[in-house]
Write an enzyme that holds these catalytic residues in place. Structure first.
Site, PDB file in Angstrom:
ATOM      1  CG  ASN A  60       8.730   2.192   3.419  1.00 23.44           C
ATOM      2  OD1 ASN A  60       9.787   2.101   2.789  1.00 23.44           O
ATOM      3  ND2 ASN A  60       8.688   2.416   4.713  1.00 23.44           N
ATOM      4  CG  HIS A  80       6.422   8.342  15.863  1.00 21.10           C
ATOM      5  ND1 HIS A  80       6.742   7.379  14.938  1.00 21.10           N
ATOM      6  CD2 HIS A  80       5.167   8.739  15.576  1.00 21.10           C
ATOM      7  CE1 HIS A  80       5.711   7.197  14.118  1.00 21.10           C
ATOM      8  NE2 HIS A  80       4.745   8.006  14.471  1.00 21.10           N
ATOM      9  NE  ARG A 105       4.200   5.428  17.042  1.00 28.19           N
ATOM     10  CZ  ARG A 105       4.624   4.777  15.958  1.00 28.19           C
ATOM     11  NH1 ARG A 105       3.776   4.478  14.964  1.00 28.19           N
ATOM     12  NH2 ARG A 105       5.895   4.433  15.841  1.00 28.19           N
ATOM     13  CE1 TYR A 125       5.095   0.848  15.160  1.00 30.26           C
ATOM     14  CE2 TYR A 125       6.404   0.552  13.174  1.00 30.26           C
ATOM     15  CZ  TYR A 125       5.574   1.338  13.962  1.00 30.26           C
ATOM     16  OH  TYR A 125       5.249   2.576  13.550  1.00 30.26           O
ATOM     17  CG  HIS A 181       0.505   6.358   7.657  1.00 29.30           C
ATOM     18  ND1 HIS A 181       0.881   5.623   6.563  1.00 29.30           N
ATOM     19  CD2 HIS A 181       1.494   6.203   8.569  1.00 29.30           C
ATOM     20  CE1 HIS A 181       2.047   5.035   6.798  1.00 29.30           C
ATOM     21  NE2 HIS A 181       2.416   5.360   8.005  1.00 29.30           N
ATOM     22  CD  GLU A 230       2.257   8.431  11.989  1.00 29.91           C
ATOM     23  OE1 GLU A 230       1.355   7.947  11.286  1.00 29.91           O
ATOM     24  OE2 GLU A 230       3.208   7.751  12.410  1.00 29.91           O
ATOM     25  CD1 TRP A 288       8.122  -5.806  11.307  1.00 28.26           C
ATOM     26  CD2 TRP A 288       7.126  -4.273  10.016  1.00 28.26           C
ATOM     27  NE1 TRP A 288       8.757  -4.624  11.526  1.00 28.26           N
ATOM     28  CE2 TRP A 288       8.181  -3.651  10.751  1.00 28.26           C
ATOM     29  CE3 TRP A 288       6.370  -3.477   9.159  1.00 28.26           C
ATOM     30  CZ2 TRP A 288       8.493  -2.282  10.634  1.00 28.26           C
ATOM     31  CZ3 TRP A 288       6.669  -2.122   9.041  1.00 28.26           C
ATOM     32  CH2 TRP A 288       7.732  -1.568   9.779  1.00 28.26           C
TER      33      TRP A 288
HETATM   34  C1  CS2 Z   1       3.558   3.180  11.278  1.00 28.56           C
HETATM   35  C2  CS2 Z   1       4.406   3.384  10.067  1.00 28.56           C
HETATM   36  O1  CS2 Z   1       3.593   5.515  11.480  1.00 28.56           O
HETATM   37  C3  CS2 Z   1       2.936   4.489  11.689  1.00 28.56           C
HETATM   38  O2  CS2 Z   1       1.823   4.453  12.213  1.00 28.56           O
HETATM   39  O3  CS2 Z   1       2.591   2.189  11.130  1.00 28.56           O
HETATM   40  O4  CS2 Z   1       5.663   3.804  10.517  1.00 28.56           O
HETATM   41  C4  CS2 Z   1       4.571   2.181   9.167  1.00 28.56           C
HETATM   42  O5  CS2 Z   1       5.251   1.172   9.876  1.00 28.56           O
HETATM   43  C5  CS2 Z   1       5.374   2.601   7.971  1.00 28.56           C
HETATM   44  O6  CS2 Z   1       4.730   3.694   7.373  1.00 28.56           O
HETATM   45  C6  CS2 Z   1       5.503   1.459   6.982  1.00 28.56           C
HETATM   46  O7  CS2 Z   1       6.160   1.908   5.830  1.00 28.56           O
HETATM   47 MG    MG Z   2       0.864   2.634  12.143  1.00 29.47          MG
END
Ligand code: CS2
Ligand code: MG
Length: 403
Positions: free
Chosen positions: A38, A123, A148, A160, A313, A340, A403
């Site tokens: 990304n 999420h 989450r 974020y 992830h 996730e 970030w």
């Molecule tokens: C985040 C991601 O899903 C997560 O845990 O940390 O959304 C992350 O911000 C993005 O994959 C960055 O490209």
């Molecule tokens: Mg993350």
């Protein structure tokens, strides 16, 4: 044996940018690998096209391990997100090919199913705590057993994990990086309130997770972990930057809240100290950024020795090809923890038809031979690449921050 005759990089942007590698063999078998990084997509596309693809032509596609070692050690310049994402794409594509030729889903090649299906988490986010809880209740009613929670921070314009009103959450935007402002003090006040409200509204039969996203110092992370203990989080993630793996020792000294880290890791070496010293509970390295199925199995095997589980992830910047590979991996490893799952938009699902399915809070990769995902090249071609950056973050005094 299936000889590689061609390999192509397909860049498409159905709502966000994806890079996909397609490998073609002399018997017509093809395989797909996700190569999406990304905000740096074309770096990987170029690495593959200019440096990797010429070395693949003429090789035996069944020799996954040898090709992995060739691309890792043969590059001389080892590791790093671009290199390991490129290797990951080749690895995923070769496992896809092997499964198709064998007529078996990849998880069967990895030792078969170690569970019936993979627990996933989704999420829930919102500008306010109330908005976040409302979304979480909706997801629980959809069948998710793990959610989450990310909410806005009073006094900060954006933070974020919180989508702009009425939009899906896609952090990569703009022709240049957007900038956001952060305050740890304001943040540390709101998260315990969020979890207290969540437990009040959702009860105890749903796992609650939170992503700190690299923003706290170790002692601040210890504070957050301790403040959240009454609400039993499933984990707090990326609680502090992990270049100094031993920083997590300080967090461990102050809290029993489980710790997850690793989505930005790209090799076993990024996690070795954390795992061997049991400084974390879940490792989040992924098939697409940590060298593919072949390398991620090594990370999971090391983690298993220390009772660390996988928690890979799975944000929307990992394409359906990565999600498919992640589910074959997750179904087969003994120390699977959770996966996730941020559902992709309809355009993306149309570009990448797939066999994986969501049922009752879990996902299964399906039993199609290989990874069980394909790419509709006509649809892919309709979505042109547009450069997009992940945001940059600064403290209120202007200091550049994670970030
Ligand atoms: C985040 C991601 O899903 C997560 O845990 O940390 O959304 C992350 O911000 C993005 O994959 C960055 O490209
Ligand atoms: Mg993350």
């Amino acid at each position: 044996m299936p000889i590689i005759t061609a390999a192509r990089v397909i860049v498409t942007s159905p709502g966000r940018n994806f890079v996909t590698l397609q490998i073609v063999c002399d018997d017509g078998t093809t395989g797909l690998g996700d190569a999406t990084l990304n905000g740096r997509e074309l770096a990987v596309a170029s690495y593959l096209e200019e440096h990797v693809v010429p070395c693949l032509i003429g090789r035996d596609a069944h020799r996954i391990e040898d090709i992995w070692q060739y691309l890792y050690k043969g590059a001389y310049w080892r590791r790093g997100p671009v290199t390991m994402t490129a290797i990951a794409a080749v690895d995923m594509a070769l496992w896809d090919i092997k499964g198709k030729i064998a007529g078996l889903p990849v998880y069967q090649l990895l030792g078969g199913a170690a569970r019936n299906s993979c627990l996933v988490y989704c999420h829930a986010n919102g500008t306010t705590i109330a908005d976040t809880i409302e979304t979480a209740i909706r997801h629980r009613d959809e069948g998710y057993r793990a959610i989450r929670l990310q909410c806005g921070v009073p006094g900060l314009a954006a933070t974020y994990g919180v989508a702009k009103p009425g939009r899906r959450y896609e952090p990569a935007d703009g022709d240049l990086p957007s900038e956001s402002v952060w305050s740890t003090e304001k943040y540390l006040r709101v998260v315990p309130e969020l979890f207290a409200a969540a437990r009040e509204a959702l009860g105890w039969d749903v796992h609650l997770l939170h992503d700190v996203h690299h923003r706290l110092t170790p002692i601040e992370a210890g504070r957050l972990g301790k403040d959240l203990e009454p609400y039993r989080p499933f984990w707090i993630e990326d609680s502090t930057p992990a270049e100094n793996q031993d920083a997590f020792r300080l967090i461990r000294q102050h809290t029993v809240t489980p710790l997850a880290v690793g989505e930005v890791f790209n090799s076993i070496w990024d996690a070795k100290h954390l795992i061997e010293n049991q400084l974390i509970d879940y490792i989040r390295a992924t098939v697409v950024h940590a060298g593919g199925i072949t390398h991620l199995r090594r990370i999971a095997a090391l983690a298993d020795l220390y009772q660390v589980r996988t928690g890979c992830h799975g944000a929307t910047d990992l394409s359906p090809v990565a999600m498919a590979a992640a589910l074959h991996f997750g179904l087969s490893v003994p120390n699977f923890g959770i996966q996730e799952h941020m559902p992709h938009n309809e355009e993306t699902d149309a570009v990448f038809p797939h066999a994986y399915r969501f049922t009752d809070g879990t996902m299964h990769p399906g039993d199609a031979p290989g990874l069980g995902v394909s790419i509709d090249e006509d649809r892919a071609a309709a979505h042109a690449y547009k450069r997009a950056y992940l945001p940059v973050n600064r403290l209120e005094d202007g200091t550049l921050w994670s970030w």
